[in-house]
Design a protein around this motif. Structure first.
Motif, PDB file in Angstrom:
ATOM      1  N   LYS A 307      36.955  10.347 -22.441  1.00  0.00           N
ATOM      2  CA  LYS A 307      37.197   9.942 -21.052  1.00  0.00           C
ATOM      3  C   LYS A 307      36.600   8.551 -20.813  1.00  0.00           C
ATOM      4  N   ASP A 308      35.526   8.454 -19.992  1.00  0.00           N
ATOM      5  CA  ASP A 308      34.925   7.150 -19.698  1.00  0.00           C
ATOM      6  C   ASP A 308      33.686   6.857 -20.551  1.00  0.00           C
ATOM      7  N   GLU A 309      33.412   7.692 -21.530  1.00  0.00           N
ATOM      8  CA  GLU A 309      32.190   7.521 -22.324  1.00  0.00           C
ATOM      9  C   GLU A 309      32.323   6.404 -23.357  1.00  0.00           C
ATOM     10  N   ASP A 310      31.169   5.953 -23.822  1.00  0.00           N
ATOM     11  CA  ASP A 310      31.091   4.990 -24.911  1.00  0.00           C
ATOM     12  C   ASP A 310      30.731   5.761 -26.182  1.00  0.00           C
ATOM     13  N   PRO A 311      31.650   5.866 -27.151  1.00  0.00           N
ATOM     14  CA  PRO A 311      31.369   6.648 -28.364  1.00  0.00           C
ATOM     15  C   PRO A 311      30.261   6.080 -29.236  1.00  0.00           C
ATOM     16  N   THR A 312      29.880   4.817 -28.996  1.00  0.00           N
ATOM     17  CA  THR A 312      28.832   4.231 -29.833  1.00  0.00           C
ATOM     18  C   THR A 312      27.432   4.673 -29.408  1.00  0.00           C
ATOM     19  N   GLN A 313      27.328   5.367 -28.286  1.00  0.00           N
ATOM     20  CA  GLN A 313      26.017   5.847 -27.868  1.00  0.00           C
ATOM     21  C   GLN A 313      25.493   6.864 -28.882  1.00  0.00           C
ATOM     22  N   VAL A 314      24.179   7.005 -28.956  1.00  0.00           N
ATOM     23  CA  VAL A 314      23.575   8.073 -29.748  1.00  0.00           C
ATOM     24  C   VAL A 314      23.478   9.287 -28.835  1.00  0.00           C
ATOM     25  N   TYR A 315      24.306  10.292 -29.097  1.00  0.00           N
ATOM     26  CA  TYR A 315      24.382  11.446 -28.197  1.00  0.00           C
ATOM     27  C   TYR A 315      23.122  12.298 -28.242  1.00  0.00           C
ATOM     28  N   TYR A 316      22.483  12.352 -29.409  1.00  0.00           N
ATOM     29  CA  TYR A 316      21.239  13.114 -29.515  1.00  0.00           C
ATOM     30  C   TYR A 316      20.401  12.483 -30.611  1.00  0.00           C
ATOM     31  N   LYS A 317      19.155  12.194 -30.328  1.00  0.00           N
ATOM     32  CA  LYS A 317      18.277  11.559 -31.306  1.00  0.00           C
ATOM     33  C   LYS A 317      17.527  12.650 -32.056  1.00  0.00           C
ATOM     34  N   GLU A 318      18.020  12.938 -33.245  1.00  0.00           N
ATOM     35  CA  GLU A 318      17.485  14.034 -34.044  1.00  0.00           C
ATOM     36  C   GLU A 318      16.358  13.528 -34.935  1.00  0.00           C
ATOM     37  N   THR A 319      15.219  14.226 -34.910  1.00  0.00           N
ATOM     38  CA  THR A 319      14.095  13.899 -35.782  1.00  0.00           C
ATOM     39  C   THR A 319      14.135  14.832 -36.978  1.00  0.00           C
ATOM     40  N   THR A 320      14.382  14.293 -38.156  1.00  0.00           N
ATOM     41  CA  THR A 320      14.522  15.133 -39.344  1.00  0.00           C
ATOM     42  C   THR A 320      13.235  15.251 -40.144  1.00  0.00           C
ATOM     43  N   ILE A 321      12.354  14.267 -40.032  1.00  0.00           N
ATOM     44  CA  ILE A 321      11.076  14.291 -40.764  1.00  0.00           C
ATOM     45  C   ILE A 321       9.969  13.793 -39.846  1.00  0.00           C
ATOM     46  N   ARG A 322       8.821  14.495 -39.865  1.00  0.00           N
ATOM     47  CA  ARG A 322       7.668  14.000 -39.107  1.00  0.00           C
ATOM     48  C   ARG A 322       6.391  14.470 -39.800  1.00  0.00           C
ATOM     49  N   VAL A 323       5.320  13.712 -39.610  1.00  0.00           N
ATOM     50  CA  VAL A 323       4.013  14.040 -40.181  1.00  0.00           C
ATOM     51  C   VAL A 323       3.039  14.248 -39.033  1.00  0.00           C
ATOM     52  N   VAL A 324       2.334  15.404 -39.049  1.00  0.00           N
ATOM     53  CA  VAL A 324       1.387  15.752 -37.992  1.00  0.00           C
ATOM     54  C   VAL A 324       0.011  15.935 -38.623  1.00  0.00           C
ATOM     55  N   GLN A 325      -1.022  15.352 -37.994  1.00  0.00           N
ATOM     56  CA  GLN A 325      -2.388  15.510 -38.493  1.00  0.00           C
ATOM     57  C   GLN A 325      -3.124  16.543 -37.663  1.00  0.00           C
ATOM     58  N   ASP A 326      -3.771  17.480 -38.361  1.00  0.00           N
ATOM     59  CA  ASP A 326      -4.540  18.521 -37.688  1.00  0.00           C
ATOM     60  C   ASP A 326      -5.910  18.591 -38.357  1.00  0.00           C
ATOM     61  N   ASN A 327      -6.925  18.023 -37.701  1.00  0.00           N
ATOM     62  CA  ASN A 327      -8.272  17.918 -38.266  1.00  0.00           C
ATOM     63  C   ASN A 327      -8.214  17.236 -39.636  1.00  0.00           C
ATOM     64  N   ASN A 328      -8.607  17.948 -40.700  1.00  0.00           N
ATOM     65  CA  ASN A 328      -8.631  17.341 -42.036  1.00  0.00           C
ATOM     66  C   ASN A 328      -7.366  17.626 -42.831  1.00  0.00           C
ATOM     67  N   GLU A 329      -6.383  18.237 -42.207  1.00  0.00           N
ATOM     68  CA  GLU A 329      -5.136  18.559 -42.887  1.00  0.00           C
ATOM     69  C   GLU A 329      -3.986  17.756 -42.295  1.00  0.00           C
ATOM     70  N   TYR A 330      -2.990  17.515 -43.146  1.00  0.00           N
ATOM     71  CA  TYR A 330      -1.741  16.929 -42.685  1.00  0.00           C
ATOM     72  C   TYR A 330      -0.632  17.969 -42.841  1.00  0.00           C
ATOM     73  N   CYS A 331       0.364  17.860 -41.989  1.00  0.00           N
ATOM     74  CA  CYS A 331       1.513  18.763 -42.085  1.00  0.00           C
ATOM     75  C   CYS A 331       2.783  17.917 -42.091  1.00  0.00           C
ATOM     76  N   LEU A 332       3.554  18.050 -43.165  1.00  0.00           N
ATOM     77  CA  LEU A 332       4.855  17.374 -43.275  1.00  0.00           C
ATOM     78  C   LEU A 332       5.913  18.352 -42.795  1.00  0.00           C
ATOM     79  N   GLU A 333       6.679  17.957 -41.768  1.00  0.00           N
ATOM     80  CA  GLU A 333       7.673  18.852 -41.174  1.00  0.00           C
ATOM     81  C   GLU A 333       9.078  18.312 -41.441  1.00  0.00           C
ATOM     82  N   LEU A 334       9.891  19.125 -42.089  1.00  0.00           N
ATOM     83  CA  LEU A 334      11.281  18.775 -42.407  1.00  0.00           C
ATOM     84  C   LEU A 334      12.208  19.669 -41.603  1.00  0.00           C
ATOM     85  N   TYR A 335      13.155  19.064 -40.893  1.00  0.00           N
ATOM     86  CA  TYR A 335      14.107  19.815 -40.085  1.00  0.00           C
ATOM     87  C   TYR A 335      15.209  20.350 -40.996  1.00  0.00           C
ATOM     88  N   LEU A 336      15.217  21.665 -41.221  1.00  0.00           N
ATOM     89  CA  LEU A 336      16.205  22.309 -42.090  1.00  0.00           C
ATOM     90  C   LEU A 336      16.800  23.513 -41.359  1.00  0.00           C
TER      91      LEU A 336
END
Length: 398
Positions: A307-336
């Motif tokens: 309709k009136d939309e711009d198809p070049t927009q990012v419709y949803y910004k998906e985060t597939t990988i992130r690293v989180v620090q918790d005290n002395n540990e790290y957590c690698l999170e993969l979106y699967l």
């Protein structure tokens, strides 16, 4: 440049969606190229126009092209092809057989990457829409930068240096015995130069501010299952999906009893698409009463989709990988999404985490903070594989 990759199971209508998206982008004033990398090209049929390897103007701001793998092979791989042909002929194969066997399986997929990279570097277009191969082939294509890089860094580069250094010494002895020469510098350089192009393209493919995958599916059980697997594997390769297109939905005004059971099953599968792909947005497209062939039909599909939309927009910004620090540990999170933990195999080698799901493997280079640590456990939680890292631990799970 905005890069949009359209993929889906064969026959779901991704070419029509790619063509209609191109029409809308061009209408908004973006210089747009729709590029087909599917070996079974149908883009020309969709536009109902003749189309070839070079971009052809379809209307103002819109071009289309169908990848000719042989042309790309000659331009990027010609020296290697000629050398392999020489080797095969020396082993007794006739000319035409040797030339055919010198074209390695899967080269058309690889050169789809090279073509994308060239258009990106040239910057002639504002939007590149890739009508890619069906999901299985497309996913192998997306894994090439990382898998190819793993082999190139560990095996090819050291072998290349040794080969170039030894060639002048060994060639006088080797050629009379083998019947062919050792590869020269041009032949040895070509694969590594090719890898460097692919490695540079990986940075483009994994930048979710400029590159998105759009999954085209149908409200059918097998198609949905393949689309869900594709979504998970795309996340594994850190390639973001921003939209799902549910295509060929039988309209409510169709009252013929023959379609009643189809409509009932589609109703359930439509709900499954929305539920299983959440929070990705879903656009629904009806089954049209005519074939999606020609500009007039594609215009109707374009209006339905955007309709009136711009198809070049990012419709949803998906985060597939992130690293989180918790005290002395790290957590690698993969979106699967949708992948059971028992289908995932993990192994850490040096600064890389090897992740295998079925026949898909990713060698993930870890951030410096994690490279010196050992995985201490892994679990699936809310579609994220969460891998904990700490000092002096072995890989475990809970």
């Amino acid at each position: 440049m905005r890069v949009i990759l359209m993929t889906g199971k064969g026959g779901v209508g991704k070419t029509s969606v790619a063509a209609a998206t191109g029409l809308r982008c061009a209408e908004l004033g973006y210089r747009t190229l729709v590029l087909s990398t599917d070996p079974a090209h149908s883009l020309a049929d969709s536009f109902d126009l003749e189309m070839g390897h070079a971009p052809k103007e379809i209307r103002p701001n819109l071009w289309g092209a169908e990848l000719d793998a042989l042309q790309e092979l000659e331009g990027n791989w010609g020296a290697v092809k000629r050398y392999i042909t020489q080797v095969l002929q020396a082993r007794g194969l006739e000319g035409i057989q040797a030339e055919e066997l010198a074209i390695l399986p899967g080269m058309d997929e690889i050169f789809g990457l090279v073509r994308m990279k060239r258009h990106y570097d040239e910057g002639e277009f504002d939007v590149l829409i890739v009508d890619s191969a069906p999901t299985g082939t497309a996913l192998r294509l997306l894994s090439l930068p990382e898998v190819g890089g793993w082999y190139m860094r560990r095996f090819y580069k050291p072998f290349q240096n040794i080969s170039v250094a030894l060639r002048p010494l060994v060639e006088p002895i080797f050629r009379p015995i083998a019947g062919f020469s050792l590869p020269d510098k041009e032949v040895m350089d070509a694969p590594y130069e090719f890898y460097e192009q692919i490695e540079a393209l990986e940075k483009v493919l994994t930048d979710n501010t400029q590159t998105s995958v759009r999954l085209v599916t149908n409200p059918e059980k097998m198609v949905i299952k393949e689309s869900l697997r594709a979504h998970a594997y795309l996340s594994l390769y850190n390639v973001a999906t921003d939209l799902v297109v549910a295509n060929r939905i039988i309209p409510s005004e169709v009252q013929d009893p023959f379609f009643q059971r189809w409509k009932e099953s589609q109703q359930q599968y439509r709900q499954d698409i929305h539920d299983n792909f959440h929070p990705l947005p879903v656009k629904e497209v009806p089954l049209f009463s005519e074939e999606m062939c020609g500009l007039a039909a594609l215009e109707r599909l374009k209006e339905t989709l955007y309709k009136d939309e711009d198809p070049t927009q990012v419709y949803y910004k998906e985060t597939t990988i992130r690293v989180v620090q918790d005290n002395n540990e790290y957590c690698l999170e993969l979106y699967l999404p949708g992948i059971p933990k028992n289908q995932i195999q993990l192994n850490k080698t040096g600064d890389e985490l090897n992740i295998t799901i079925g026949n898909h493997r990713r060698n993930l280079v870890l951030p410096q903070a994690l490279a010196a640590l050992q995985p201490s456990g892994a679990k699936m939680e809310e579609d994220f594989l969460k891998i904990r890292f700490s000092e002096n631990q072995k890989l475990g799970s809970r």
